[in-house]
Design an enzyme around this catalytic site. Structure first.
Site, PDB file in Angstrom:
ATOM      1  N   SER A  25     -80.306  63.316 -94.883  1.00  0.00           N
ATOM      2  CA  SER A  25     -80.464  62.883 -93.495  1.00  0.00           C
ATOM      3  C   SER A  25     -81.621  61.876 -93.373  1.00  0.00           C
ATOM      4  O   SER A  25     -81.567  60.823 -94.005  1.00  0.00           O
ATOM      5  CB  SER A  25     -80.645  64.124 -92.608  1.00  0.00           C
ATOM      6  OG  SER A  25     -80.447  63.776 -91.276  1.00  0.00           O
TER       7      SER A  25
ATOM      8  N   ASP B 246     -69.815  67.151 -89.674  1.00  0.00           N
ATOM      9  CA  ASP B 246     -71.242  67.029 -89.356  1.00  0.00           C
ATOM     10  C   ASP B 246     -71.368  66.504 -87.926  1.00  0.00           C
ATOM     11  O   ASP B 246     -70.913  65.390 -87.631  1.00  0.00           O
ATOM     12  CB  ASP B 246     -71.838  66.024 -90.369  1.00  0.00           C
ATOM     13  CG  ASP B 246     -73.318  65.786 -90.198  1.00  0.00           C
ATOM     14  OD1 ASP B 246     -73.832  65.990 -89.090  1.00  0.00           O
ATOM     15  OD2 ASP B 246     -73.947  65.359 -91.178  1.00  0.00           O
TER      16      ASP B 246
ATOM     17  N   HIS C 264     -73.810  69.602 -91.352  1.00  0.00           N
ATOM     18  CA  HIS C 264     -75.004  68.835 -91.753  1.00  0.00           C
ATOM     19  C   HIS C 264     -76.017  69.675 -92.539  1.00  0.00           C
ATOM     20  O   HIS C 264     -76.994  69.130 -93.041  1.00  0.00           O
ATOM     21  CB  HIS C 264     -75.668  68.297 -90.475  1.00  0.00           C
ATOM     22  CG  HIS C 264     -76.713  67.240 -90.695  1.00  0.00           C
ATOM     23  ND1 HIS C 264     -76.416  65.982 -91.168  1.00  0.00           N
ATOM     24  CD2 HIS C 264     -78.059  67.243 -90.488  1.00  0.00           C
ATOM     25  CE1 HIS C 264     -77.528  65.259 -91.239  1.00  0.00           C
ATOM     26  NE2 HIS C 264     -78.548  66.013 -90.839  1.00  0.00           N
TER      27      HIS C 264
HETATM   28  N1  LIG Z   1     -81.092  70.463 -84.236  1.00  0.00           N
HETATM   29  C1  LIG Z   1     -81.923  70.459 -85.401  1.00  0.00           C
HETATM   30  C2  LIG Z   1     -82.082  69.022 -85.829  1.00  0.00           C
HETATM   31  C3  LIG Z   1     -82.830  68.888 -87.068  1.00  0.00           C
HETATM   32  C4  LIG Z   1     -81.986  69.023 -88.303  1.00  0.00           C
HETATM   33  O1  LIG Z   1     -80.766  69.228 -88.312  1.00  0.00           O
HETATM   34  N2  LIG Z   1     -82.698  68.892 -89.383  1.00  0.00           N
HETATM   35  C5  LIG Z   1     -82.080  68.905 -90.676  1.00  0.00           C
HETATM   36  C6  LIG Z   1     -82.381  67.583 -91.339  1.00  0.00           C
HETATM   37  S1  LIG Z   1     -81.908  66.228 -90.269  1.00  0.00           S
HETATM   38  C7  LIG Z   1     -82.664  70.022 -91.511  1.00  0.00           C
HETATM   39  O2  LIG Z   1     -82.692  69.914 -92.723  1.00  0.00           O
HETATM   40  N3  LIG Z   1     -83.139  71.075 -90.858  1.00  0.00           N
HETATM   41  C8  LIG Z   1     -83.804  72.174 -91.541  1.00  0.00           C
HETATM   42  C9  LIG Z   1     -82.903  73.176 -92.194  1.00  0.00           C
HETATM   43  O3  LIG Z   1     -81.675  73.153 -91.995  1.00  0.00           O
HETATM   44  O4  LIG Z   1     -83.451  73.994 -92.953  1.00  0.00           O
HETATM   45  C10 LIG Z   1     -83.264  71.085 -85.069  1.00  0.00           C
HETATM   46  O5  LIG Z   1     -83.711  70.918 -83.934  1.00  0.00           O
HETATM   47  O6  LIG Z   1     -83.850  71.733 -85.944  1.00  0.00           O
END
Ligand SMILES: N[C@@H](CCC(=O)N[C@@H](CS)C(=O)NCC(=O)O)C(=O)O
Length: 285
Positions: free
Chosen positions: A152, A229, A264
């Site tokens: 991402s 995604d 995602h």
């Molecule tokens: N809706 C999410 C958006 C952020 C998101 O999806 N982050 C991804 C990378 S863009 C991620 O890796 N999140 C941490 C995880 O899944 O451990 C949030 O607010 O946490």
């Protein structure tokens, strides 16, 4: 620049060690943590290959360590894996902690030019310059055998690191990267805040632009994208724009795979981690 590092944690994993270190970053002017997986081969062998992995929005170094399952493949191939945090830490700049997609946890791998960010938010130089120097002076690695990967926002970071530094990274592996940040809401917000309104300064940090200009050694990119995604449908990722740019450049070979049913998150990432390590190992082992 201090190259000293301090061990924060160490856990045996697949015969090697999953470590977290911290150090004083002179570029970011703060203490930074990074994950460092040392495969079993690290005890005896010198000149091990390195994979850098850059995480996405809201992450610290912990998400990839805890959720991706990469250690199994790094151990098998004998690869040292370095994964930094996603922004400078320990400050309280105005608005820094207000939103998930800007400020802390969202450094976007750029060198900010705008106040109040420009003194500390220099993640591009940190990831491509200071961190590799620190790694080279502390571990048994061969910096000539480096690859870069990311997810991402971190996929965007990996792409621009590889495209702007020909030959430095032998290949690039990305999961659902933000591929054309100048044209998506996340990127427009971040670039306006860190780089200002003048869009000409954004291009150097946009993989779709830098891919058109790349003329270094043949760069292989493996890109996996989940079809379900939500951020793909929201037009935050725009991988088709990157694919179009790469298709016109004979110096880049992009393997763009749409993966039906995947979203995602880290369940998607872990499902293709073995493929990505096999791909990177071909270039650096
Ligand atoms: N809706 C999410 C958006 C952020 C998101 O999806 N982050 C991804 C990378 S863009 C991620 O890796 N999140 C941490 C995880 O899944 O451990 C949030 O607010 O946490």
């Amino acid at each position: 620049m201090s190259k000293a590092i301090k061990l924060v944690s160490q856990s045996k994993c697949y015969g090697g060690f999953q470590c977290v270190y911290e150090h004083e970053s002179s570029i970011l002017k703060c203490t930074m943590k990074f994950g460092c997986y040392l495969p079993p081969q690290h005890e005896k062998k010198k000149n091990l290959p390195i994979v850098y992995y850059l995480s996405g929005l809201t992450c610290t170094e912990q998400n990839y360590i805890m959720k991706s399952g990469f250690q199994r493949y790094a151990a098998k191939h004998g690869i040292v894996v370095i994964n930094p945090d996603t922004s400078p830490r320990g400050f309280d700049l105005p608005g820094e902690h207000e939103s998930y997609d800007f400020g802390s946890g969202a450094g976007f791998y750029v060198n900010a030019t705008e106040e109040p960010w420009k003194t500390n938010y220099r993640m591009y130089s940190y990831v491509t310059g200071e961190l590799p120097t620190v790694v080279a002076s502390n571990f048994n690695v061969n910096v000539g055998k480096s690859a870069i990967s990311g997810h991402s926002m971190g996929g965007h970071g990996a792409l621009i690191a590889a495209l702007r530094n020909p030959g430095k990274y032998k290949c690039c592996s990305v999961f659902a990267p933000i591929s054309n940040p100048s044209e998506c809401p996340w990127g427009v917000k971040a670039f306006t805040g860190y780089l200002g309104e003048n869009k000409s300064s954004w291009k150097q940090y946009d993989a779709t632009f830098t891919a058109k200009e790349y003329d270094g050694p043949k760069l292989e990119i493996l890109l996996d994208q989940g079809e379900d995604d939500p951020y793909l449908n929201d037009k935050q990722l725009l991988p088709e724009n990157l694919a179009n740019a790469c298709s016109t450049n004979k110096h880049i070979n992009l393997n763009f795979r749409m993966q039906p049913g995947y979203d995602h998150g880290y369940f998607f990432i872990m499902s293709f981690m073995e493929d990505h390590f096999n791909f990177m190992a071909k270039h650096i082992c």
